[in-house]
Design an enzyme around this catalytic site. Sequence first.
Site, PDB file in Angstrom:
ATOM      1  N   GLU A  45       1.057  -1.281   0.448  1.00  0.00           N
ATOM      2  CA  GLU A  45       2.525  -1.455   0.506  1.00  0.00           C
ATOM      3  C   GLU A  45       2.921  -2.172   1.812  1.00  0.00           C
ATOM      4  OE1 GLU A  45       4.754   2.217  -0.481  1.00  0.00           O
ATOM      5  OE2 GLU A  45       5.805   1.958   1.413  1.00  0.00           O
ATOM      6  N   HIS A  63      -2.587   3.312  -1.017  1.00  0.00           N
ATOM      7  CA  HIS A  63      -1.414   2.731  -1.691  1.00  0.00           C
ATOM      8  C   HIS A  63      -0.389   2.299  -0.645  1.00  0.00           C
ATOM      9  CE1 HIS A  63       2.779   3.298  -2.935  1.00  0.00           C
ATOM     10  NE2 HIS A  63       2.436   2.924  -4.156  1.00  0.00           N
ATOM     11  N   ASN A  64      -0.114   3.181   0.322  1.00  0.00           N
ATOM     12  CA  ASN A  64       0.879   2.854   1.337  1.00  0.00           C
ATOM     13  C   ASN A  64       0.396   1.729   2.250  1.00  0.00           C
ATOM     14  OD1 ASN A  64       2.277   4.978   0.209  1.00  0.00           O
ATOM     15  ND2 ASN A  64       2.911   5.835   2.161  1.00  0.00           N
ATOM     16  N   LYS A  88      -3.243   7.802  -2.164  1.00  0.00           N
ATOM     17  CA  LYS A  88      -1.830   7.540  -1.808  1.00  0.00           C
ATOM     18  C   LYS A  88      -1.744   6.843  -0.454  1.00  0.00           C
ATOM     19  CE  LYS A  88       2.612   7.410  -1.844  1.00  0.00           C
ATOM     20  NZ  LYS A  88       3.413   7.950  -0.854  1.00  0.00           N
ATOM     21  N   SER A 142       4.538   8.520  -5.332  1.00  0.00           N
ATOM     22  CA  SER A 142       5.203   7.306  -4.843  1.00  0.00           C
ATOM     23  C   SER A 142       6.332   6.892  -5.773  1.00  0.00           C
ATOM     24  CB  SER A 142       4.213   6.143  -4.733  1.00  0.00           C
ATOM     25  OG  SER A 142       4.915   5.002  -4.269  1.00  0.00           O
TER      26      SER A 142
END
Length: 495
Positions: free
Chosen positions: A194, A190-191, A187, A133
């Site tokens: 986000e 994480h997104n 990940k 990222s």
Amino acid sequence: MSDSTPKADIGVTGLAVMGSNLARNFASKGFVTAVHNRSYSKTTALIDEHGGDGQFVPSESAADFVASLATPRKIIIMVKAGGPTDAVIDELSELLEPGDILIDGGNALFEDTIRREKAAREKGIHFVGCGISGGEEGALKGPSIMPGGSKEAYASLGPILEKISAHVDGEPCCTHIGTDGAGHFVKMVHNGIEYADMQLIAEAYDLLRRGAGMEPAEIAEVFAEWNRGDLDSFLIEITAEVLKQVDAETGKPFVDVVVDAAGMKGTGTWTVQTALTLGIPVTGIAESVFARGLSSSTKQRAGAGNLPGPSQPWSVKDRDAFVEDVRLALYASKIVAYAQGFDEIVAGAAQYDWEIDRGAVARIWRGGCIIRARFLNRITEAYADNPELASLLFAPFFTDVVSKGQDSWRRVVAGAAQSGIPTPVFASSLAYYDGLRTERLPAALIQGQRDFFGAHTYQRVDKEGTFHTLWSGDRSEIQEDGHTPGVNAPVKSGS
Ligand SMILES: NC(=O)C1=CN([C@@H]2O[C@H](COP(=O)(O)OP(=O)(O)OC[C@H]3O[C@@H](n4cnc5c(N)ncnc54)[C@H](OP(=O)(O)O)[C@@H]3O)[C@@H](O)[C@H]2O)C=CC1
Ligand SMILES: O=C(CO)[C@H](O)[C@H](O)COP(=O)(O)O
């Protein structure tokens, strides 16, 4: 490649924005970097424009690319997720030898990574699904890196990845996350966070604009100020920049000339789909995905003028107090989004047998990535103090922040509802918080309904066992012997 060209330490295939910048990052850190792309023009463009960044070894064919690497070979694939990634893996697998390491740095679905790792392992090749990222700039200057795969692969690959990752307080923003798909799972979450963070910021902007009547340039100042305090983060920082921007053609604020339909490539949706399967309520993340969906629902939105709003517009009497209310509501809602994301990581780790260190995940998100934020240090501390923490909201620091902000949070959500400004993530985050702190939820009534129409049974508060009421009979209660799944049991496919 001439005989004097040294064998490359690492290779990158797929030289669009992410791959070319990662390759430049490797080369500038002293690694001899082999580069390859399906269309050779991208490879030559990289060498022409940035060949001076370090030592590159370009190849036109996949065979030459593989031959240019020192063994055991380490190759990072940076191509479009899905079919293109499989195509590249298939081509390279034919050329690699046992012991080589193939790394997928794209935004792959973790289930694909589990499948690919298994197939590669059968050929003796290490497959590392690696979340990366930081976008274009992070790839070049130091991203946050979330590698999965075997410990053995990390032992040889880790030092290289750590060197090119972002560093915060001297620590690399890269750590081994867990086996097979763990890196891409983290990940993905994480997104998802986000998405929630971006939607929350957008809701705060909307409230300041339509609630307090502020102009984008003024709101930019507010965000710049917030970025100097607890909310200090990359997304708040860039929001101030976007809001400051003026369209050269019309002289209007940039934000007013952009179509209000948010795109998405799929990682937020995967986060929610996976959470649903695991039975984890990631309400803030889900609402943020739905909010992007609503923004792009052109047909339905065409009917906007047909739907009346509230009779009274919102009048904010004390603008400074309102701005502070929105700041505190944003902070509290953001904590909820992280708490829910970490709950999904815990559930994923249990389901897929990964040992994921939540404190380490927060540590490597402090720098390089899109959700980097000052308060991630506090998350690391919270998990260090209590590795078994059931929810981030129970860590004393976060309980304190949320409880101090809750009056503001409630005023903002209530005011937004009364004035017809949609705040799906502020509101759902507050509802989640209230749900968590409620000792007795109305779910007992749902259990009664389920038992009434489908004999789904229930448990009692006062004794062990599983019960059913004979609703269509004499309404007496019988005790069942069968097993009843827990309310949060993962949904099994086909059930
Ligand atoms: N952009 C971003 O901010 C971020 C992206 N990512 C992920 O990183 C990966 C790369 O992203 P990005 O740099 O934006 O590039 P893109 O996702 O736009 O992918 C373009 C690259 O994929 C190659 N490609 C496409 N199809 C094939 C195929 N069938 N066989 C071989 N190569 C193929 C292209 O080659 P060609 O030039 O020949 O067309 C090009 O090199 C993606 O998985 C993305 O999700 C991760 C973090 C951030
Ligand atoms: O992975 C990323 C950052 O970490 C990408 O920026 C992300 O894929 C953007 O997602 P979307 O296009 O769905 O908004």
